[in-house]
Design a protein around this motif. Structure first.
Motif, short mmCIF file in Angstrom:
data_model
loop_
_atom_site.label_atom_id
_atom_site.label_comp_id
_atom_site.label_asym_id
_atom_site.label_seq_id
_atom_site.Cartn_x
_atom_site.Cartn_y
_atom_site.Cartn_z
N GLY A 1 -16.75 -41.81 15.67
CA GLY A 1 -15.93 -42.81 16.34
C GLY A 1 -14.76 -42.17 17.04
N THR A 2 -13.61 -42.83 16.99
CA THR A 2 -12.40 -42.34 17.65
C THR A 2 -11.65 -41.39 16.72
OG1 THR A 2 -11.01 -44.11 16.80
CG2 THR A 2 -12.21 -44.55 18.85
N TYR A 3 -10.61 -40.74 17.26
CA TYR A 3 -9.75 -39.90 16.44
C TYR A 3 -9.12 -40.73 15.32
CZ TYR A 3 -9.82 -36.58 20.41
OH TYR A 3 -10.17 -35.71 21.40
N GLN A 4 -8.68 -41.92 15.66
CA GLN A 4 -8.04 -42.77 14.66
C GLN A 4 -9.02 -43.19 13.58
OE1 GLN A 4 -4.63 -43.27 14.60
NE2 GLN A 4 -5.20 -43.90 12.53
N ASP A 5 -10.28 -43.39 13.94
CA ASP A 5 -11.30 -43.72 12.93
C ASP A 5 -11.38 -42.61 11.89
OD1 ASP A 5 -12.00 -46.11 14.17
OD2 ASP A 5 -13.59 -45.18 15.37
N VAL A 6 -11.31 -41.37 12.36
CA VAL A 6 -11.37 -40.21 11.45
C VAL A 6 -10.16 -40.23 10.51
CG1 VAL A 6 -11.30 -37.69 11.29
CG2 VAL A 6 -12.70 -38.80 13.06
N LEU A 7 -8.98 -40.45 11.07
CA LEU A 7 -7.76 -40.42 10.26
C LEU A 7 -7.69 -41.58 9.27
CD1 LEU A 7 -5.05 -39.33 12.88
CD2 LEU A 7 -6.47 -37.91 11.38
N SER A 8 -8.35 -42.67 9.59
CA SER A 8 -8.33 -43.84 8.70
C SER A 8 -9.38 -43.76 7.60
CB SER A 8 -8.55 -45.12 9.52
OG SER A 8 -7.55 -45.28 10.49
N ASP A 9 -10.24 -42.77 7.65
CA ASP A 9 -11.33 -42.64 6.69
C ASP A 9 -10.82 -42.03 5.39
OD1 ASP A 9 -13.66 -42.15 5.28
OD2 ASP A 9 -14.74 -41.31 6.99
N GLU A 10 -10.87 -42.80 4.32
CA GLU A 10 -10.40 -42.31 3.01
C GLU A 10 -11.29 -41.23 2.44
OE1 GLU A 10 -10.01 -45.66 0.46
OE2 GLU A 10 -8.25 -46.46 1.51
N ASN A 11 -12.47 -41.06 3.00
CA ASN A 11 -13.40 -40.04 2.53
C ASN A 11 -13.30 -38.74 3.33
OD1 ASN A 11 -14.70 -41.58 0.40
ND2 ASN A 11 -15.59 -42.81 2.04
N VAL A 12 -12.23 -38.60 4.10
CA VAL A 12 -11.93 -37.35 4.81
C VAL A 12 -10.73 -36.70 4.16
CG1 VAL A 12 -11.06 -36.38 6.98
CG2 VAL A 12 -12.94 -38.04 7.02
N ASP A 13 -10.89 -35.45 3.74
CA ASP A 13 -9.79 -34.70 3.09
C ASP A 13 -9.00 -33.88 4.08
OD1 ASP A 13 -10.74 -35.40 0.39
OD2 ASP A 13 -12.37 -33.99 0.81
N ALA A 14 -9.68 -33.35 5.10
CA ALA A 14 -9.06 -32.44 6.06
C ALA A 14 -9.65 -32.67 7.43
CB ALA A 14 -9.26 -30.99 5.64
N VAL A 15 -8.86 -32.37 8.46
CA VAL A 15 -9.38 -32.47 9.81
C VAL A 15 -9.31 -31.12 10.51
CG1 VAL A 15 -8.85 -34.91 10.12
CG2 VAL A 15 -7.13 -33.21 10.74
N TYR A 16 -10.29 -30.90 11.35
CA TYR A 16 -10.28 -29.75 12.25
C TYR A 16 -9.91 -30.27 13.62
CZ TYR A 16 -12.21 -26.32 15.53
OH TYR A 16 -12.39 -25.44 16.56
N ILE A 17 -8.74 -29.84 14.13
CA ILE A 17 -8.24 -30.33 15.42
C ILE A 17 -8.62 -29.35 16.51
CG2 ILE A 17 -6.18 -30.90 16.75
CD1 ILE A 17 -4.93 -31.98 14.21
N SER A 18 -9.45 -29.84 17.44
CA SER A 18 -9.97 -28.99 18.50
C SER A 18 -9.74 -29.62 19.87
CB SER A 18 -11.46 -28.73 18.27
OG SER A 18 -11.96 -27.79 19.18
N THR A 19 -8.63 -30.33 19.98
CA THR A 19 -8.22 -30.87 21.27
C THR A 19 -7.57 -29.76 22.09
OG1 THR A 19 -6.02 -31.43 20.45
CG2 THR A 19 -7.73 -33.11 20.19
N PRO A 20 -7.25 -29.99 23.36
CA PRO A 20 -6.45 -29.01 24.10
C PRO A 20 -5.10 -28.77 23.40
CG PRO A 20 -7.44 -30.58 25.60
CD PRO A 20 -7.72 -31.09 24.22
N VAL A 21 -4.53 -27.59 23.62
CA VAL A 21 -3.30 -27.18 22.95
C VAL A 21 -2.18 -28.22 23.11
CG1 VAL A 21 -1.45 -25.44 22.93
CG2 VAL A 21 -3.84 -24.73 23.14
N GLY A 22 -2.08 -28.79 24.29
CA GLY A 22 -1.01 -29.74 24.56
C GLY A 22 -1.05 -31.00 23.73
N LEU A 23 -2.17 -31.25 23.06
CA LEU A 23 -2.32 -32.43 22.21
C LEU A 23 -2.26 -32.11 20.72
CD1 LEU A 23 -5.24 -34.19 24.15
CD2 LEU A 23 -2.77 -34.52 24.44
N HIS A 24 -2.14 -30.85 20.38
CA HIS A 24 -2.17 -30.44 18.97
C HIS A 24 -1.05 -31.07 18.15
CE1 HIS A 24 -4.71 -26.52 19.58
NE2 HIS A 24 -5.39 -27.63 19.77
#
Length: 334
Positions: A56-79
């Motif tokens: 889904g969206t980035y926010q869907d990932v962040l709202s998922d209680e079953n996610v412990d960690a995220v790998y952020i692979s956006t452009p540098v300016g969005l990190h």
């Protein structure tokens, strides 16, 4: 007790697709839980390719209680924005290099991580490759004598000007994209932080993006590092270390395929030799190292947040040096 870190993906980039997501899938300490993209079509494509049920969206990932960690692979300016959002959502963060566009931004990211009791690591996969550990052992054993200089080269063929690396607002440019590697490598080799830096960026007139760079870092005690990086060049990914008694060269220092052996060549007063390091996947080693730290299985050889800040400070000093055409001491960056 939890035995795996459940990853969400923020950004369906080329490096995520080719290297990092496969490493997460192949790690015994990680599992792929959720894929997020700005494009629902791309998220679904990645989910189908990697057999991931949630997307889904980035926010869907962040709202998922079953996610412990995220790998952020956006452009540098969005990190910065997504690292802070992830931290406030209680997710640990593995952030692609370069971590961000400024030292001030890096401090905000680390402060938010600490406030929310999550860990934040900059994703320099190369540092986990055993070739660098072997180099440090050779130096420690005295084969090179007193180390005098580090010289790094990293560059590749021309990048299309519609690529995100040519978009200033997204943190494009060779400094963020490639110079960060030999800068980080020199810090590892000298096992300390530089005290001063000069940086000259060659700017593309059409996009105002830095295409090539020459940098010199002083490490004190008559030790220094030099590096050249650029787009539109014959591919190079190497460093050499010169000492009073010998010279060492490491091939494919920063980005080496998982099926390619690494070669360390040592020329010294005691003779010449080549040391081969067997092929290994440094993306997998990075994922394993990150997860084992989070799971309390094994600590890495560096502190994630301190190293990110130290790297960001050198990068900021490089930007200032280029802007003001002078040597910048690291103590100036606060």
């Amino acid at each position: 007790m939890q035995d795996k870190i459940r990853f969400g993906i923020i950004g369906c980039s080329r490096i995520a697709e080719s290297s990092t997501i496969p490493a997460i899938i192949n790690s015994e300490y990680a599992e792929l839980a959720h894929i997020g993209s700005r494009s629902s079509e791309k998220a679904e494509k990645f989910a189908n390719k990697f057999n991931c049920k949630k997307y889904g969206t980035y926010q869907d990932v962040l709202s998922d209680e079953n996610v412990d960690a995220v790998y952020i692979s956006t452009p540098v300016g969005l990190h910065e924005d997504w690292t802070i959002a992830a931290a406030k959502s209680g997710k640990h963060v593995l952030c692609e290099k370069s971590s961000t566009n400024s030292y001030f931004s890096a401090k905000k990211m680390v402060e938010t991580a600490k406030q929310n009791n999550i860990r934040l690591m900059e994703g320099f996969m190369f540092r986990f490759h055993p070739s660098h550990k072997k180099v440090l052992q050779i130096i420690h054993d005295g084969a090179l004598g007193k180390v005098f200089s580090f010289y790094g080269m990293y560059g590749f063929q021309a990048v299309p000007k519609d690529d995100i690396r040519y978009k200033k607002e997204l943190g494009g440019g060779i400094l963020n994209d490639a110079a960060c590697y030999p800068i980080c490598a020199s810090r590892i080799i000298f096992d300390k932080e530089p005290i001063g830096i000069t940086c000259n960026l060659q700017i593309d007139n059409d996009t105002t993006i830095d295409e090539r760079a020459i940098l010199s870092l002083s490490y004190g005690q008559e030790q220094f590092a030099q590096m050249t990086v650029g787009y539109g060049l014959f591919y190079q990914s190497l460093y050499s270390i010169w000492g009073t008694d010998g010279l060492l060269k490491l091939s494919r220092s920063y980005n080496i395929p998982s099926d390619m052996p690494a070669s360390i060549i040592v020329n010294s007063s005691k003779g010449n030799k080549e040391i081969t390091i067997e092929p290994i996947n440094h993306f997998l080693l990075m994922i394993d190292g990150f997860c084992k730290e989070l799971l309390g299985i094994e600590s890495t050889m560096f502190n994630f947040e301190t190293d990110l800040l130290n790297q960001a400070k050198v990068m900021q000093a490089a930007r200032l040096s280029n802007a003001e055409n002078r040597l910048v001491e690291l103590s100036e960056i606060q």
